[in-house]
Scaffold this active site. Sequence first.
Site, PDB file in Angstrom:
ATOM      1  N   ARG A  19      15.232  66.719 -44.647  1.00  0.00           N
ATOM      2  CA  ARG A  19      15.713  65.323 -44.649  1.00  0.00           C
ATOM      3  C   ARG A  19      15.056  64.618 -43.468  1.00  0.00           C
ATOM      4  O   ARG A  19      15.329  64.941 -42.305  1.00  0.00           O
ATOM      5  CB  ARG A  19      17.241  65.305 -44.503  1.00  0.00           C
ATOM      6  CG  ARG A  19      17.830  63.897 -44.520  1.00  0.00           C
ATOM      7  CD  ARG A  19      17.780  63.304 -45.916  1.00  0.00           C
ATOM      8  NE  ARG A  19      18.681  62.159 -46.047  1.00  0.00           N
ATOM      9  CZ  ARG A  19      18.280  60.908 -46.204  1.00  0.00           C
ATOM     10  NH1 ARG A  19      16.983  60.622 -46.229  1.00  0.00           N
ATOM     11  NH2 ARG A  19      19.165  59.945 -46.350  1.00  0.00           N
ATOM     12  N   GLY A  20      14.180  63.689 -43.756  1.00  0.00           N
ATOM     13  CA  GLY A  20      13.342  63.085 -42.736  1.00  0.00           C
ATOM     14  C   GLY A  20      14.107  62.448 -41.595  1.00  0.00           C
ATOM     15  O   GLY A  20      13.772  62.649 -40.423  1.00  0.00           O
ATOM     16  N   GLU A  21      15.160  61.700 -41.883  1.00  0.00           N
ATOM     17  CA  GLU A  21      15.857  60.990 -40.819  1.00  0.00           C
ATOM     18  C   GLU A  21      16.595  61.921 -39.876  1.00  0.00           C
ATOM     19  O   GLU A  21      16.887  61.574 -38.742  1.00  0.00           O
ATOM     20  CB  GLU A  21      16.834  59.982 -41.418  1.00  0.00           C
ATOM     21  CG  GLU A  21      18.019  60.620 -42.152  1.00  0.00           C
ATOM     22  CD  GLU A  21      18.964  59.578 -42.728  1.00  0.00           C
ATOM     23  OE1 GLU A  21      20.171  59.700 -42.435  1.00  0.00           O
ATOM     24  OE2 GLU A  21      18.506  58.670 -43.438  1.00  0.00           O
ATOM     25  N   ASP A  22      16.872  63.167 -40.323  1.00  0.00           N
ATOM     26  CA  ASP A  22      17.557  64.140 -39.465  1.00  0.00           C
ATOM     27  C   ASP A  22      16.583  64.905 -38.556  1.00  0.00           C
ATOM     28  O   ASP A  22      16.877  65.151 -37.371  1.00  0.00           O
ATOM     29  CB  ASP A  22      18.308  65.164 -40.317  1.00  0.00           C
ATOM     30  CG  ASP A  22      19.551  64.576 -40.973  1.00  0.00           C
ATOM     31  OD1 ASP A  22      19.945  63.468 -40.578  1.00  0.00           O
ATOM     32  OD2 ASP A  22      20.101  65.230 -41.869  1.00  0.00           O
ATOM     33  N   THR A  23      15.455  65.331 -39.109  1.00  0.00           N
ATOM     34  CA  THR A  23      14.657  66.358 -38.402  1.00  0.00           C
ATOM     35  C   THR A  23      13.159  66.094 -38.342  1.00  0.00           C
ATOM     36  O   THR A  23      12.434  66.873 -37.730  1.00  0.00           O
ATOM     37  CB  THR A  23      14.864  67.727 -39.104  1.00  0.00           C
ATOM     38  OG1 THR A  23      14.475  67.592 -40.487  1.00  0.00           O
ATOM     39  CG2 THR A  23      16.300  68.193 -39.017  1.00  0.00           C
ATOM     40  N   ARG A  24      12.678  65.000 -38.968  1.00  0.00           N
ATOM     41  CA  ARG A  24      11.231  64.820 -39.057  1.00  0.00           C
ATOM     42  C   ARG A  24      10.544  64.832 -37.692  1.00  0.00           C
ATOM     43  O   ARG A  24       9.506  65.453 -37.505  1.00  0.00           O
ATOM     44  CB  ARG A  24      10.911  63.502 -39.777  1.00  0.00           C
ATOM     45  CG  ARG A  24       9.395  63.302 -39.971  1.00  0.00           C
ATOM     46  CD  ARG A  24       9.077  61.935 -40.532  1.00  0.00           C
ATOM     47  NE  ARG A  24       9.776  61.648 -41.765  1.00  0.00           N
ATOM     48  CZ  ARG A  24       9.403  62.059 -42.968  1.00  0.00           C
ATOM     49  NH1 ARG A  24       8.316  62.798 -43.067  1.00  0.00           N
ATOM     50  NH2 ARG A  24      10.106  61.757 -44.036  1.00  0.00           N
ATOM     51  N   GLY A  52       0.149  55.232 -50.077  1.00  0.00           N
ATOM     52  CA  GLY A  52      -0.057  54.608 -51.369  1.00  0.00           C
ATOM     53  C   GLY A  52      -0.100  55.597 -52.514  1.00  0.00           C
ATOM     54  O   GLY A  52      -0.091  55.206 -53.664  1.00  0.00           O
ATOM     55  N   GLU A  86      14.041  67.798 -55.144  1.00  0.00           N
ATOM     56  CA  GLU A  86      13.035  68.713 -54.582  1.00  0.00           C
ATOM     57  C   GLU A  86      13.568  70.137 -54.576  1.00  0.00           C
ATOM     58  O   GLU A  86      12.868  71.096 -54.934  1.00  0.00           O
ATOM     59  CB  GLU A  86      12.712  68.256 -53.161  1.00  0.00           C
ATOM     60  CG  GLU A  86      11.517  68.938 -52.516  1.00  0.00           C
ATOM     61  CD  GLU A  86      11.211  68.297 -51.167  1.00  0.00           C
ATOM     62  OE1 GLU A  86      10.477  67.301 -51.148  1.00  0.00           O
ATOM     63  OE2 GLU A  86      11.744  68.795 -50.146  1.00  0.00           O
TER      64      GLU A  86
END
Length: 816
Positions: A19-24, A52, A86
């Site tokens: 989850r990008g907003e948690d751990t990116r 893109g 995913e």
Amino acid sequence: MASSSSSRSYKHDVFLSFRGEDTRKTFVDHLYSALVDRQIRTFKDDETFLRGEFISPSLFKAIEESRIAVVIFSKNYANSSWCLEELMHIMKCKDEKELTVIPIFYGVDPSDVRKQRGDFGKAFAQQEEENNNKVQLWRNKLVDASKISGWEPKNIANGHESKAIKEIADRILDRLFSSHSYNDEHLVGLTTRLQELKSRLEIGPSGVLMVGIWGVGGSGKTTLASSLYKEISCHFQSKCIVDNIRVESSKHGLEALQQKILLRVLNTKREVQSVEEGKGMIKNRLCHTNVLLLLDDVSDLEPLEALAGSHNWFGSGSRVIITTRDEHLLKTHKVDWVYPITLLSPDEAMRLFKRHAYNEKNHPVEEFETLSLSVVSYANGLPLALKVLGTFLYDKDKLEWISALDKLKDFPDSKVMDILKISYDGLEPYQKELFLDIACFFRGRFIGVAMEILEACNFYPKIGIKVLRQKALITIVNGMFDMHDLVQEMGQYIVRGKHPKNPEKHSRVWKNEEIRNICFGHAASMKENDNIEALRYKGDSYNHSSRICKIVSNMKKLRYVDWDGYPASPFPKSFQPTNLVVLKLSFSMQKDLWNGDKHLPHLKVLHLEYMWELLNTPDFAGLPCLQNLTLSSCSKLKEIHPSLGNHTSLKYLKFLNLSRCEKLLELPELPSSLTTLKASHCKLLTTFGDCHKNCKWLCQVSLFGAGIINDGKRLLQSMLEGKPIENDSMVLQLQGLEVAKGFTPRPLRGKRFRLQLPENWCNDFCGFLMCAITNYLDPMVCMRRTMGDMDSQDNVVWRMIVLLNVRWCGMFHLAH
């Protein structure tokens, strides 16, 4: 990190789902870097996709092309329908494509994920309102994924996140290798060798180890070392492979290889201005780092000194692996141990060959079993030959296989020969000549027989043979020269060169068929032959003999002749090989070796054996360099030309063998240079006379099996008064069972006797005089130094073989 599989190929080693907003920008970013540092090909969406690009199909394809999927469950993971989709595809690939799934529970409890409680419960309550038709599928896959054994960073390394990430990355690397290493086609037949090497490397303990993998070209050294590197690299902070050093160092210089090590280990490009500067940079930057370094195909000491000069260049726990064809190089560099690679067994060789050669779609395997056995026998366990020949035969039919195998009898595969020839190319000129002589003439022959010939040819065999053994070109088995079949073929391939069908253009000829072809081909009309240096002919005394003799007489560069069955006629006057150093004749029918005088200014060895019709020896005045004369088993020979005792002409003769000359009545005067005389089984020889009066260096005399020598005591006294003690030993062997007078203490019986030496024996005595009587068959008499009760073969200082029914007297000097 390269990967391979017998069934699938993978674009990515690891796919990261998160989850990008948690751990990116935190945990995932650091984990990604740790994986990449370990040469693990890692997919992370924001690092891999171009802006893109439509993400969904590409992302699903990336999952399918990965070996491992690492799913990082975090607080808001289930809030994302995309993350859940995913995960659905990941679990599908797990079931259908054998994708390995590893969950990481970052800041969440595994039971909350499995039971969808807490943050996961809230997220699914929201998802039911927005995606009701998919929620149950997502729940099921989430439960399945959470049941897989995974990691909680808070429980690793006492919760220190940076250490936890490193440990997780190392475990992923372990998982990658364990999942595919032993399926790698390159490991056919090498699994046991790999495990043995791993155990000896003692991964983990402190200290630095340098190890060498040594063997003949094409034996699998690089394959084994590379597989070992993959297996153990996860245990090291830094690692680097330097490939093909022999070629790369000559192309780009050692500075470029030093820069490569610094770049791979430090992840920073460093400009190296000189080799000396590079040495200092490697030592200073790596001396506190745990390093795994593989140096492949090293052929010279200089690259080793530049890339891994000493153990103290590297931090504790480091391992340096070196592959080479030269054992001496490893010992000179003081590696900790050398692993001599063993070739494949017949079963292993067949497995490897079939993997490369069999095309089961086009033809039934059963038809090719016998042909395959022929190839495996030809390759004799050499992996390179099995791969090259297997690949060549892959798309061929049965008749083409047969034709290819027939071709190998006359024309070996050039790819295999070129690889093997690298070791030959690295030899000095005299070592090359030595190797070619052994390959053509002396494989399977006792070393002692060959040494006198090779010495006479000025090939310096004592040091040269050591070099050839260290370069894995020859071996010594049961006291005889040996080598791999293809290495011998390589040597003979070099001799034939560009003219395989024209033996008259070769430097050496050893096949009867080729010699006959010379006699009956266009070469027969040649007045002179300036190519052939050495010849061995195992013929008879009748077929084509006169023609062969004529051709040999035209070989003006001959240095070595070994001929069985020379005809009855003497050597013709035209036989004047001024370069000849060895003439060896056996089972020949000549009464006279040649008529009149013959000047052979460089002849050192004249060996005449089983010459049953020989009546006369030549005049030795024309052989000024003669060192070794053998007239053995010449049953009709009654006398020896008196020129043998010419102290002006024969200044160098040291060895004389007259054994089994049964009609020899007396010995001529012997040259003063003589050190060894063998006249055993000369039945009519009863006196030694004064023939030895000028022989001050005579130290080895064998007269057993002869008549009773009535003046043996005088001979012994003469030898004791001479100078043989300066050669460390003296041996006299006589027929009879009497103990010579003067030996004290009284005779002793038994196999062993211990003599207590006086305290200052080394100052008061120059040596020991011993007498032994035996009727055992070929017993060994030896003397060894003992310390207290310690008695070991390592302490043997002198030994000899004593033959049947011999009275033996020996004197030798024991080093202080």
